[in-house]
Write a protein that holds these residues in place. Structure first.
Motif, PDB file in Angstrom:
ATOM      1  N   GLY A  28      29.123  31.114  38.060  1.00  0.00           N
ATOM      2  CA  GLY A  28      27.959  30.255  38.160  1.00  0.00           C
ATOM      3  C   GLY A  28      28.276  28.881  38.713  1.00  0.00           C
ATOM      4  N   VAL A  29      29.539  28.590  38.887  1.00  0.00           N
ATOM      5  CA  VAL A  29      29.931  27.298  39.435  1.00  0.00           C
ATOM      6  C   VAL A  29      29.882  27.385  40.954  1.00  0.00           C
ATOM      7  CG1 VAL A  29      31.807  25.619  39.567  1.00  0.00           C
ATOM      8  CG2 VAL A  29      31.363  26.808  37.443  1.00  0.00           C
ATOM      9  N   SER A  30      29.559  26.292  41.583  1.00  0.00           N
ATOM     10  CA  SER A  30      29.436  26.225  43.035  1.00  0.00           C
ATOM     11  C   SER A  30      30.717  26.698  43.717  1.00  0.00           C
ATOM     12  CB  SER A  30      29.135  24.778  43.441  1.00  0.00           C
ATOM     13  OG  SER A  30      29.252  24.636  44.821  1.00  0.00           O
ATOM     14  N   SER A  31      30.548  27.353  44.849  1.00  0.00           N
ATOM     15  CA  SER A  31      31.717  27.848  45.578  1.00  0.00           C
ATOM     16  C   SER A  31      32.504  26.722  46.239  1.00  0.00           C
ATOM     17  CB  SER A  31      31.280  28.861  46.630  1.00  0.00           C
ATOM     18  OG  SER A  31      30.469  28.222  47.595  1.00  0.00           O
ATOM     19  N   SER A  32      31.959  25.527  46.295  1.00  0.00           N
ATOM     20  CA  SER A  32      32.679  24.419  46.918  1.00  0.00           C
ATOM     21  C   SER A  32      33.852  23.946  46.067  1.00  0.00           C
ATOM     22  CB  SER A  32      31.733  23.251  47.189  1.00  0.00           C
ATOM     23  OG  SER A  32      31.283  22.697  45.978  1.00  0.00           O
ATOM     24  N   VAL A  33      33.856  24.245  44.771  1.00  0.00           N
ATOM     25  CA  VAL A  33      34.965  23.827  43.910  1.00  0.00           C
ATOM     26  C   VAL A  33      36.042  24.898  43.787  1.00  0.00           C
ATOM     27  CG1 VAL A  33      33.541  22.245  42.564  1.00  0.00           C
ATOM     28  CG2 VAL A  33      33.850  24.585  41.778  1.00  0.00           C
ATOM     29  N   ALA A  34      35.790  26.098  44.279  1.00  0.00           N
ATOM     30  CA  ALA A  34      36.740  27.196  44.121  1.00  0.00           C
ATOM     31  C   ALA A  34      38.096  26.933  44.780  1.00  0.00           C
ATOM     32  CB  ALA A  34      36.136  28.497  44.633  1.00  0.00           C
ATOM     33  N   PRO A  35      38.164  26.428  46.011  1.00  0.00           N
ATOM     34  CA  PRO A  35      39.494  26.182  46.592  1.00  0.00           C
ATOM     35  C   PRO A  35      40.306  25.147  45.818  1.00  0.00           C
ATOM     36  CG  PRO A  35      37.815  26.121  48.307  1.00  0.00           C
ATOM     37  CD  PRO A  35      37.107  26.178  46.991  1.00  0.00           C
ATOM     38  N   GLY A  36      39.668  24.078  45.375  1.00  0.00           N
ATOM     39  CA  GLY A  36      40.372  23.066  44.586  1.00  0.00           C
ATOM     40  C   GLY A  36      40.828  23.611  43.244  1.00  0.00           C
ATOM     41  N   ALA A  37      39.995  24.453  42.644  1.00  0.00           N
ATOM     42  CA  ALA A  37      40.360  25.048  41.360  1.00  0.00           C
ATOM     43  C   ALA A  37      41.530  26.010  41.513  1.00  0.00           C
ATOM     44  CB  ALA A  37      39.155  25.762  40.757  1.00  0.00           C
ATOM     45  N   ALA A  38      41.543  26.759  42.608  1.00  0.00           N
ATOM     46  CA  ALA A  38      42.656  27.679  42.841  1.00  0.00           C
ATOM     47  C   ALA A  38      43.960  26.907  43.056  1.00  0.00           C
ATOM     48  CB  ALA A  38      42.357  28.561  44.043  1.00  0.00           C
ATOM     49  N   LEU A  39      43.893  25.820  43.806  1.00  0.00           N
ATOM     50  CA  LEU A  39      45.082  24.997  44.027  1.00  0.00           C
ATOM     51  C   LEU A  39      45.548  24.364  42.718  1.00  0.00           C
ATOM     52  CD1 LEU A  39      47.023  23.927  46.163  1.00  0.00           C
ATOM     53  CD2 LEU A  39      45.471  22.015  46.501  1.00  0.00           C
ATOM     54  N   LEU A  40      44.621  23.940  41.902  1.00  0.00           N
ATOM     55  CA  LEU A  40      44.964  23.362  40.602  1.00  0.00           C
ATOM     56  C   LEU A  40      45.602  24.409  39.695  1.00  0.00           C
ATOM     57  CD1 LEU A  40      44.927  20.898  38.785  1.00  0.00           C
ATOM     58  CD2 LEU A  40      42.621  21.515  38.105  1.00  0.00           C
ATOM     59  N   ALA A  41      45.104  25.636  39.744  1.00  0.00           N
ATOM     60  CA  ALA A  41      45.684  26.708  38.937  1.00  0.00           C
ATOM     61  C   ALA A  41      47.129  26.994  39.368  1.00  0.00           C
ATOM     62  CB  ALA A  41      44.839  27.975  39.050  1.00  0.00           C
ATOM     63  N   VAL A  42      47.385  26.997  40.669  1.00  0.00           N
ATOM     64  CA  VAL A  42      48.751  27.203  41.167  1.00  0.00           C
ATOM     65  C   VAL A  42      49.654  26.070  40.688  1.00  0.00           C
ATOM     66  CG1 VAL A  42      50.163  27.230  43.259  1.00  0.00           C
ATOM     67  CG2 VAL A  42      48.097  28.600  43.144  1.00  0.00           C
ATOM     68  N   GLY A  43      49.176  24.830  40.795  1.00  0.00           N
ATOM     69  CA  GLY A  43      49.954  23.693  40.321  1.00  0.00           C
ATOM     70  C   GLY A  43      50.224  23.761  38.828  1.00  0.00           C
ATOM     71  N   GLY A  44      49.226  24.175  38.045  1.00  0.00           N
ATOM     72  CA  GLY A  44      49.406  24.292  36.599  1.00  0.00           C
ATOM     73  C   GLY A  44      50.413  25.358  36.223  1.00  0.00           C
ATOM     74  N   LEU A  45      50.344  26.495  36.888  1.00  0.00           N
ATOM     75  CA  LEU A  45      51.316  27.561  36.614  1.00  0.00           C
ATOM     76  C   LEU A  45      52.725  27.131  37.012  1.00  0.00           C
ATOM     77  CD1 LEU A  45      49.310  30.719  37.702  1.00  0.00           C
ATOM     78  CD2 LEU A  45      49.983  30.078  35.396  1.00  0.00           C
ATOM     79  N   ALA A  46      52.838  26.434  38.134  1.00  0.00           N
ATOM     80  CA  ALA A  46      54.156  25.964  38.567  1.00  0.00           C
ATOM     81  C   ALA A  46      54.703  24.911  37.603  1.00  0.00           C
ATOM     82  CB  ALA A  46      54.075  25.410  39.982  1.00  0.00           C
ATOM     83  N   LEU A  47      53.831  24.064  37.048  1.00  0.00           N
ATOM     84  CA  LEU A  47      54.280  23.089  36.054  1.00  0.00           C
ATOM     85  C   LEU A  47      54.804  23.793  34.807  1.00  0.00           C
ATOM     86  CD1 LEU A  47      51.586  20.298  36.237  1.00  0.00           C
ATOM     87  CD2 LEU A  47      54.035  19.993  36.501  1.00  0.00           C
ATOM     88  N   LEU A  48      54.094  24.816  34.372  1.00  0.00           N
ATOM     89  CA  LEU A  48      54.549  25.555  33.196  1.00  0.00           C
ATOM     90  C   LEU A  48      55.853  26.294  33.472  1.00  0.00           C
ATOM     91  CD1 LEU A  48      51.181  26.939  31.824  1.00  0.00           C
ATOM     92  CD2 LEU A  48      52.550  25.064  30.936  1.00  0.00           C
ATOM     93  N   ALA A  49      56.095  26.646  34.729  1.00  0.00           N
ATOM     94  CA  ALA A  49      57.348  27.316  35.098  1.00  0.00           C
ATOM     95  C   ALA A  49      58.495  26.329  35.270  1.00  0.00           C
ATOM     96  CB  ALA A  49      57.153  28.117  36.377  1.00  0.00           C
ATOM     97  N   GLY A  50      58.186  25.026  35.296  1.00  0.00           N
ATOM     98  CA  GLY A  50      59.232  24.021  35.365  1.00  0.00           C
ATOM     99  C   GLY A  50      59.542  23.483  36.742  1.00  0.00           C
TER     100      GLY A  50
END
Length: 115
Positions: A28-50
């Motif tokens: 239900g969230v606008s598709s304009s935020v999807a690319p930024g959210a995907a990039l943020l998810a990659v950054g978050g996973l990489a932070l958790l990986a160290g």
């Protein structure tokens, strides 16, 4: 770096990034935020990986996602992204300042190489 020796701030920032990315990718969230959210998810996973480079990915992505969510996202998504963006930016500032100090100290410790 061992899984158990990661800096606490880096782990905390990683979890905040994943929470914000999950809220932005909620149906239900606008598709304009999807690319930024995907990039943020990659950054978050990489932070958790160290990975140290993840700080440079997650912080700008979080700020950009907060700006995009303010334009067309539902109120709940905006609230979650905004609440996680400020602490993540503060933690990122502390982590980056420590990284810069370590870099400068390591450059002072090594002898100057011939040019």
């Amino acid at each position: 770096m061992s899984v158990f020796r990661k800096p606490r701030g880096q782990m905390w920032m990683g979890w905040m990034a994943l929470v914000a990315a999950g809220a932005a990718l909620f149906p239900g969230v606008s598709s304009s935020v999807a690319p930024g959210a995907a990039l943020l998810a990659v950054g978050g996973l990489a932070l958790l990986a160290g990975h140290a480079w993840a700080q440079m990915v997650a912080a700008p992505a979080h700020v950009a996602l907060a700006g995009r969510a303010a334009i067309g996202a539902p109120t709940a998504t905006l609230a979650i992204v905004a609440v996680t963006a400020l602490p993540a930016a503060l933690v990122c500032g502390a982590l980056l300042s420590r990284a810069i100090l370590r870099f400068v100290e390591s450059r002072r410790a090594t002898p100057a190489q011939a040019r």
